[in-house]
Design a protein around this motif. Structure first.
Motif, PDB file in Angstrom:
ATOM      1  N   LYS A  41       0.839  -1.201   0.000  1.00  0.00           N
ATOM      2  CA  LYS A  41       0.000   0.000   0.000  1.00  0.00           C
ATOM      3  C   LYS A  41       0.874   1.252   0.000  1.00  0.00           C
ATOM      4  O   LYS A  41       1.853   1.337   0.733  1.00  0.00           O
ATOM      5  CB  LYS A  41      -0.905  -0.005   1.230  1.00  0.00           C
ATOM      6  CG  LYS A  41      -1.853   1.169   1.303  1.00  0.00           C
ATOM      7  CD  LYS A  41      -2.724   1.085   2.541  1.00  0.00           C
ATOM      8  CE  LYS A  41      -3.632   2.297   2.631  1.00  0.00           C
ATOM      9  NZ  LYS A  41      -4.449   2.281   3.868  1.00  0.00           N
ATOM     10  N   ALA A  42       0.509   2.231  -0.831  1.00  0.00           N
ATOM     11  CA  ALA A  42       1.248   3.493  -0.862  1.00  0.00           C
ATOM     12  C   ALA A  42       0.923   4.316   0.376  1.00  0.00           C
ATOM     13  O   ALA A  42      -0.244   4.438   0.763  1.00  0.00           O
ATOM     14  CB  ALA A  42       0.913   4.284  -2.116  1.00  0.00           C
ATOM     15  N   MET A  43       1.945   4.865   1.017  1.00  0.00           N
ATOM     16  CA  MET A  43       1.720   5.743   2.151  1.00  0.00           C
ATOM     17  C   MET A  43       1.146   7.063   1.649  1.00  0.00           C
ATOM     18  O   MET A  43       1.412   7.479   0.512  1.00  0.00           O
ATOM     19  CB  MET A  43       3.034   5.973   2.904  1.00  0.00           C
ATOM     20  CG  MET A  43       3.577   4.716   3.553  1.00  0.00           C
ATOM     21  SD  MET A  43       5.185   4.943   4.381  1.00  0.00           S
ATOM     22  CE  MET A  43       4.693   5.965   5.771  1.00  0.00           C
ATOM     23  N   SER A  44       0.356   7.749   2.482  1.00  0.00           N
ATOM     24  CA  SER A  44      -0.281   8.998   2.044  1.00  0.00           C
ATOM     25  C   SER A  44       0.663  10.185   2.100  1.00  0.00           C
ATOM     26  O   SER A  44       0.398  11.212   1.489  1.00  0.00           O
ATOM     27  CB  SER A  44      -1.537   9.287   2.878  1.00  0.00           C
ATOM     28  OG  SER A  44      -1.210   9.483   4.241  1.00  0.00           O
ATOM     29  N   VAL A  45       1.773  10.060   2.815  1.00  0.00           N
ATOM     30  CA  VAL A  45       2.766  11.134   2.836  1.00  0.00           C
ATOM     31  C   VAL A  45       3.796  10.884   1.747  1.00  0.00           C
ATOM     32  O   VAL A  45       4.040   9.744   1.342  1.00  0.00           O
ATOM     33  CB  VAL A  45       3.478  11.250   4.205  1.00  0.00           C
ATOM     34  CG1 VAL A  45       2.500  11.565   5.308  1.00  0.00           C
ATOM     35  CG2 VAL A  45       4.267  10.000   4.522  1.00  0.00           C
ATOM     36  N   ARG A  46       4.381  11.975   1.259  1.00  0.00           N
ATOM     37  CA  ARG A  46       5.554  11.863   0.390  1.00  0.00           C
ATOM     38  C   ARG A  46       6.757  12.236   1.231  1.00  0.00           C
ATOM     39  O   ARG A  46       6.650  13.036   2.165  1.00  0.00           O
ATOM     40  CB  ARG A  46       5.422  12.770  -0.827  1.00  0.00           C
ATOM     41  CG  ARG A  46       4.321  12.297  -1.774  1.00  0.00           C
ATOM     42  CD  ARG A  46       4.281  13.097  -3.053  1.00  0.00           C
ATOM     43  NE  ARG A  46       3.966  14.494  -2.792  1.00  0.00           N
ATOM     44  CZ  ARG A  46       4.447  15.520  -3.501  1.00  0.00           C
ATOM     45  NH1 ARG A  46       5.273  15.304  -4.498  1.00  0.00           N
ATOM     46  NH2 ARG A  46       4.087  16.751  -3.204  1.00  0.00           N
ATOM     47  N   MET A  47       7.904  11.668   0.926  1.00  0.00           N
ATOM     48  CA  MET A  47       9.050  11.907   1.795  1.00  0.00           C
ATOM     49  C   MET A  47      10.368  11.920   1.045  1.00  0.00           C
ATOM     50  O   MET A  47      10.473  11.477  -0.098  1.00  0.00           O
ATOM     51  CB  MET A  47       9.098  10.864   2.914  1.00  0.00           C
ATOM     52  CG  MET A  47       9.293   9.445   2.466  1.00  0.00           C
ATOM     53  SD  MET A  47       9.398   8.249   3.849  1.00  0.00           S
ATOM     54  CE  MET A  47       7.895   8.567   4.737  1.00  0.00           C
ATOM     55  N   THR A  48      11.364  12.443   1.723  1.00  0.00           N
ATOM     56  CA  THR A  48      12.751  12.366   1.317  1.00  0.00           C
ATOM     57  C   THR A  48      13.572  12.500   2.591  1.00  0.00           C
ATOM     58  O   THR A  48      13.017  12.511   3.693  1.00  0.00           O
ATOM     59  CB  THR A  48      13.105  13.425   0.250  1.00  0.00           C
ATOM     60  OG1 THR A  48      14.418  13.149  -0.259  1.00  0.00           O
ATOM     61  CG2 THR A  48      13.058  14.838   0.815  1.00  0.00           C
TER      62      THR A  48
END
Length: 195
Positions: A41-48
């Motif tokens: 499942k894709a997490m709802s936050v984007r990150m780096t």
């Protein structure tokens, strides 16, 4: 709870704008990506990330990695971020990872513990930029009692000592509650000692 320290409005408006620009420069060198949980499942936050290590997730699990998914090394943690760490946890070792989470209007983060680090005696420092977020903190065991706290742009939160392994997460953000970013959303910087 001993070890949980909230510093409302730690950063002035000018400091927030400068820090937001430093974060944009991190994202130029290490673009935001959408992690996938081990279940697919894709997490709802984007990150780096910035620093020696970056946190990532995919079908192989949750872990720290020495490089961005593109293969490029993570950029250095900006001095503006390191200065906050030194001010709020002067006794701690230098952070090795600065996780950058971007929350869009619908993003959430379920209750979790930060326990992928080897030295759990070192604190976790969280810096909020942009829209307000309803932060929920529970106990060391999943399903225990919890309480909520609004984190606002410029706030700094420290989880150390007895609070280091408390479950925590973001229930929702309040879109439009801050004009710091170019659109609705929240940036959370999380600093950790990894090794």
């Amino acid at each position: 709870m001993r070890g949980l320290l909230h510093y409302p409005g730690w950063l002035s408006s000018d400091e927030q704008r400068a820090l937001a620009e430093d974060v944009r420069q991190i994202a130029v060198r290490a673009p935001l990506f959408s992690p996938i949980t081990p279940s697919g499942k894709a997490m709802s936050v984007r990150m780096t990330s910035a620093g020696r290590f970056g946190w990532t997730a995919d079908r192989q699990g949750y872990r720290y990695a020495p490089a961005h998914p593109s293969g490029l090394p993570w950029p250095a943690i900006p001095e503006s971020v390191l200065a906050i760490w030194r001010a709020v946890v002067p006794e701690a070792r230098a952070p090795e990872s600065c996780l950058v989470n971007f929350y869009g209007p619908e993003a959430r983060m379920g209750l979790h513990q930060d326990r992928d680090e080897r030295d759990l005696s070192q604190p976790v420092v969280s810096i909020s930029l942009g829209d307000d977020a309803l932060f929920r903190i529970g106990s060391e065991t999943r399903g225990g009692p919890s309480q909520s706290l609004w984190l606002r742009s410029g706030d700094v939160l420290v989880m150390g000592g007895e609070a280091r392994l408390l479950h925590h997460g973001i229930d929702r953000i309040a879109p439009g509650s801050s004009m710091l970013l170019r659109g609705p959303g929240r940036i959370n910087l999380t600093l950790r000692v990894v090794s």
